[in-house]
Design a protein around this motif. Structure first.
Motif, PDB file in Angstrom:
ATOM      1  N   LEU A 187       0.830  -1.209   0.000  1.00  0.00           N
ATOM      2  CA  LEU A 187       0.000   0.000   0.000  1.00  0.00           C
ATOM      3  C   LEU A 187       0.863   1.258   0.000  1.00  0.00           C
ATOM      4  CD1 LEU A 187      -2.576  -1.136   2.691  1.00  0.00           C
ATOM      5  CD2 LEU A 187      -2.926  -1.066   0.224  1.00  0.00           C
ATOM      6  N   PRO A 188       0.285   2.394  -0.392  1.00  0.00           N
ATOM      7  CA  PRO A 188       1.024   3.661  -0.315  1.00  0.00           C
ATOM      8  C   PRO A 188       1.422   3.972   1.137  1.00  0.00           C
ATOM      9  CG  PRO A 188      -1.000   3.918  -1.586  1.00  0.00           C
ATOM     10  CD  PRO A 188      -1.043   2.552  -0.975  1.00  0.00           C
ATOM     11  N   GLU A 189       2.457   4.766   1.288  1.00  0.00           N
ATOM     12  CA  GLU A 189       3.035   5.085   2.596  1.00  0.00           C
ATOM     13  C   GLU A 189       1.986   5.621   3.579  1.00  0.00           C
ATOM     14  OE1 GLU A 189       5.655   5.553   5.708  1.00  0.00           O
ATOM     15  OE2 GLU A 189       6.069   4.553   3.811  1.00  0.00           O
ATOM     16  N   GLY A 190       1.134   6.526   3.140  1.00  0.00           N
ATOM     17  CA  GLY A 190       0.119   7.110   4.021  1.00  0.00           C
ATOM     18  C   GLY A 190      -0.829   6.062   4.575  1.00  0.00           C
ATOM     19  N   ASP A 191      -1.273   5.144   3.728  1.00  0.00           N
ATOM     20  CA  ASP A 191      -2.172   4.075   4.173  1.00  0.00           C
ATOM     21  C   ASP A 191      -1.461   3.124   5.139  1.00  0.00           C
ATOM     22  OD1 ASP A 191      -4.246   5.072   2.637  1.00  0.00           O
ATOM     23  OD2 ASP A 191      -3.810   3.773   0.924  1.00  0.00           O
ATOM     24  N   ARG A 192      -0.187   2.851   4.885  1.00  0.00           N
ATOM     25  CA  ARG A 192       0.577   1.962   5.784  1.00  0.00           C
ATOM     26  C   ARG A 192       0.648   2.545   7.192  1.00  0.00           C
ATOM     27  NH1 ARG A 192       4.706   1.078   1.408  1.00  0.00           N
ATOM     28  NH2 ARG A 192       5.965   2.591   2.509  1.00  0.00           N
ATOM     29  N   ASP A 204     -15.886  -1.616   3.408  1.00  0.00           N
ATOM     30  CA  ASP A 204     -15.981  -0.592   2.355  1.00  0.00           C
ATOM     31  C   ASP A 204     -14.669   0.187   2.251  1.00  0.00           C
ATOM     32  OD1 ASP A 204     -18.563  -1.375   1.833  1.00  0.00           O
ATOM     33  OD2 ASP A 204     -19.492   0.278   3.006  1.00  0.00           O
ATOM     34  N   GLN A 205     -14.053   0.491   3.404  1.00  0.00           N
ATOM     35  CA  GLN A 205     -12.794   1.221   3.393  1.00  0.00           C
ATOM     36  C   GLN A 205     -11.680   0.380   2.775  1.00  0.00           C
ATOM     37  OE1 GLN A 205     -12.236   4.474   4.304  1.00  0.00           O
ATOM     38  NE2 GLN A 205     -10.188   4.169   3.482  1.00  0.00           N
ATOM     39  N   ILE A 206     -11.687  -0.913   3.042  1.00  0.00           N
ATOM     40  CA  ILE A 206     -10.693  -1.812   2.434  1.00  0.00           C
ATOM     41  C   ILE A 206     -10.842  -1.800   0.929  1.00  0.00           C
ATOM     42  CG2 ILE A 206     -10.006  -4.230   2.175  1.00  0.00           C
ATOM     43  CD1 ILE A 206     -10.594  -4.552   5.185  1.00  0.00           C
ATOM     44  N   ALA A 207     -12.081  -1.850   0.441  1.00  0.00           N
ATOM     45  CA  ALA A 207     -12.328  -1.818  -1.004  1.00  0.00           C
ATOM     46  C   ALA A 207     -11.801  -0.514  -1.607  1.00  0.00           C
ATOM     47  CB  ALA A 207     -13.819  -1.985  -1.291  1.00  0.00           C
ATOM     48  N   GLU A 208     -11.954   0.570  -0.879  1.00  0.00           N
ATOM     49  CA  GLU A 208     -11.465   1.866  -1.368  1.00  0.00           C
ATOM     50  C   GLU A 208      -9.939   1.902  -1.384  1.00  0.00           C
ATOM     51  OE1 GLU A 208     -11.689   6.374   0.247  1.00  0.00           O
ATOM     52  OE2 GLU A 208     -13.610   5.284   0.206  1.00  0.00           O
TER      53      GLU A 208
END
Length: 197
Positions: free
Chosen positions: A167-172, A190-194
């Motif tokens: 995942l991107p750094e911010g999400d990590r 839903d957030q995981i899907a996003e």
């Protein structure tokens, strides 16, 4: 006769051990009493025979470590000079430990450049909520129990096959710190899907 002699020697031995213990206890206690502290909470210790003052340019680092995740946060980093109330004050390792021990810190390490004191903390979460986080490198949905502790309800469904490192750094960062909070598990999915899109 031989039995009486052995008993007498045993009693004398116990007496000598007891005497040595009390003498050592009172000598050790008098050394502790010789520390002169001007006020409670003051970092200064003036008995230079007990311990040398710390160098002004040595850093004191206070860290908090989350017991659940192992993440550490630096709460304070100051030089000894910055901690002094008066220029002539002497701060020792013992005085630092004594002050911060009351706050739950323990000595972690001492080097030529810094003294590190660590406090273990337990992060608590809002009860009954769902959080996205990391479980063994994968994205996972956690639920918070009534005491604020996170757990996984269903290991087959709540651990997603998506690796956190992909995942991107911010999400990590958000996942590693369990910063994404939801009222329902469906909102978490839903957030995981996003995130995955």
């Amino acid at each position: 006769m031989k039995v009486k002699k052995n008993v007498l020697l045993f009693v004398i031995g116990i007496f000598l051990v007891g005497c040595l213990f009390f003498v050592g206890y009172f000598i050790g206690g008098s050394k502790e009493a010789s520390l002169d502290k001007s006020t409670s909470g003051n970092l200064s210790v003036y008995d230079s025979k007990q311990e040398e003052p710390l160098d002004d340019y040595l850093s004191l680092v206070l860290k908090e470590v989350d017991e659940a995740t192992g993440d550490s946060t630096v709460k304070l980093k100051k030089t000894i000079k910055e901690l002094k109330i008066k220029e002539k004050d002497n701060i020792t390792k013992s005085s630092l430990e004594e002050i911060y021990l009351k706050e739950g810190y323990e000595l972690s390490s001492v080097s030529d450049k810094e003294i590190i004191l660590v406090k273990k903390v337990e992060k608590s979460f809002e009860p009954g909520r769902y959080y996205l986080g990391e479980e063994k490198g994968f994205v996972a949905i956690f639920k918070s129990d009534d005491k604020g502790k996170l757990f996984i309800e269903d290991y087959k469904k709540d651990i997603i096959t998506r690796r956190v490192e992909s995942l991107p750094e911010g999400d990590r960062v958000l996942l590693k710190n369990n910063q994404l909070k939801f009222d329902t598990k469906e909102e978490a999915y839903d957030q995981i899907a996003e995130i995955e899109s």
